[in-house]
Design a protein around this motif. Structure first.
Motif, PDB file in Angstrom:
ATOM      1  N   GLN A  49       0.828  -1.203   0.000  1.00 24.53           N
ATOM      2  CA  GLN A  49       0.000   0.000   0.000  1.00 24.53           C
ATOM      3  C   GLN A  49       0.869   1.264   0.000  1.00 24.53           C
ATOM      4  N   GLN A 104       2.154   1.842  -3.423  1.00 20.34           N
ATOM      5  CA  GLN A 104       1.068   2.282  -4.311  1.00 20.34           C
ATOM      6  C   GLN A 104       0.809   3.776  -4.149  1.00 20.34           C
ATOM      7  N   GLU A 105       0.894   4.256  -2.914  1.00 22.11           N
ATOM      8  CA  GLU A 105       0.641   5.678  -2.646  1.00 22.11           C
ATOM      9  C   GLU A 105       1.701   6.560  -3.295  1.00 22.11           C
TER      10      GLU A 105
END
Length: 425
Positions: A55, A58-59
């Motif tokens: 995550q 991804q950010e």
């Protein structure tokens, strides 16, 4: 030589020192290495939990819009803009000593390599920092350890250490960082080592190059430092061009290898195949040691690949063991040079390390360590790094002798690296 290094260190006056906790009131305290690593995680938005790493990466994709399209669009920086001082409080905080302590009651040099790697990255992020951007769109990684030269054999475990450094040269997407390490003795910091790293800037996902701020020297001394960075780049290109993997040895080198060959022939048999080890010598093939490392998430960097400093520490410790076994006594590191990070090491990889003595002279031992990752699914091996370490032993060591043509090339390569180190120190 010591005076030269002190002069180099003082080119940037102490008033340039800054801390990572800018804006604090009162007299600022120097940050320690824990703060350095915490600051790096903040800059890239790295997660402290492995389960959240996907995550977090991804950010970072949203940061692509912050990348400069041209280097000219970025504001120039000065050397003092990236200057940092960091403390390693071994003397004032005894509770952290054990992590750095070796069996000889001195500091583990492998831990110092880890700290230099982290500090070098933070210095580059300081150089490229943009106002009003809490997270950097750049992925800055170590491309090369150009050289680390030591002027002291022993690093004491009960005295504070200070690291200083700044960006000294900039290309389009790469930055050279010069760092110095000093240790407190009798109220004064005395130099221990000088280090030169080369870092490269990549996009938010570490997939392609990214532009960095240009560097503008402000004085004749800074001009000299910057020009030396350009010379270092040209030297690396020349050294690579003349690599024995690309070009044949010189006439002088061919004569050296032929003399070694003749000195190892068994005169009783008059045969090219029959070889005899000369007195006070060791076959190169008998100096090898190997190791295996499973790359766990604990050793990951802020981009969720294996931390370059960890790789350097493991390679150094294998190299030290090789030099210790070969010389029969405790070896001391003199220099580290030309460590090229050829490809990243992924978490979960099997890291294979293999090292050997490749050149000796008097009480100096030149060690080469090769690291590669093994893919258990494809059974492929891929080289990740080649490390070159120069050690000095307390006593004169046996001469290492190559037997095959490949070993002869390793011998000549080691001789070249050793000669380059001797010019520096």
């Amino acid at each position: 030589m010591l005076a030269t290094r002190l002069w180099t260190r003082r080119k940037l006056p102490s008033l340039l020192a800054r801390t990572l906790t800018s804006g604090t009131t009162g007299s600022p305290e120097l940050p320690d290495m824990n703060e350095v690593r915490s600051r790096l995680r903040e800059i890239v938005g790295a997660s402290t939990n492995w389960r959240d790493h996907v995550q977090a990466m991804q950010e970072r994709k949203a940061l692509y819009t912050l990348l400069a399209k041209r280097q000219e669009d970025l504001p120039p920086r000065r050397m003092k803009d990236s200057y940092l001082e960091v403390i390693l409080p071994l003397g004032s905080q005894p509770e952290i000593r054990e992590k750095y302590l070796n069996v000889h009651n001195s500091v583990r040099f492998g831990r110092i390599l880890e700290d230099l790697d982290s500090l070098g990255v933070l210095i580059c992020y300081t150089h490229t920092k943009q106002e009003m951007q809490p997270k950097s769109p750049l992925s800055i990684v170590t491309a090369l350890v150009d050289k680390i030269n030591l002027c002291k054999r022993i690093i004491y475990p009960d005295c504070d250490i200070k690291f200083t450094g700044n960006v000294s040269w900039v290309g389009k997407t790469s930055m050279e960082v010069k760092m110095h390490m000093l240790q407190l003795h009798d109220g004064d910091y005395s130099p221990v080592l000088d280090a030169t790293f080369v870092m490269v800037a990549r996009d938010p996902e570490n997939k392609g190059p990214a532009f960095v701020n240009p560097l503008v020297p402000e004085s004749p001394e800074e001009e000299e430092i910057f020009n030396q960075g350009e010379l270092n780049k040209l030297k690396r290109i020349d050294f690579s061009t003349a690599s024995l993997l690309k070009m044949a040895p010189t006439a002088e080198e061919r004569n050296i290898i032929h003399d070694i060959f003749l000195n190892t022939l068994d005169t009783r048999t008059v045969s090219f195949r029959s070889r005899k080890l000369p007195p006070n010598s060791v076959w190169m093939e008998d100096t090898k040691l190997k190791g295996l490392q499973i790359c766990h998430p604990q050793e990951r960097n802020i981009f969720n690949r294996i931390f370059g400093g960890f790789l350097m520490r493991k390679a150094f410790e294998l190299g030290w063991a090789i030099a210790c076994s070969y010389g029969g006594s405790r070896p001391f590191i003199v220099s580290v040079d030309d460590i090229m990070f050829q490809r990243p090491v992924e978490v979960g990889s099997l890291l294979l390390l293999s090292g050997q003595v490749c050149y000796t002279e008097k009480n100096y031992i030149q060690v080469r360590v090769h690291t590669e990752v093994y893919d258990a699914d494809t059974r492929d091996h891929h080289t990740t790094n080649i490390f070159h370490f120069t050690f000095i032993s307390e006593n004169e060591v046996p001469r290492v002798v190559p037997k095959t043509y490949g070993e002869s090339m390793l011998y000549l390569d080691g001789k070249r690296h050793f000669a380059a180190v001797m010019k520096e120190i």
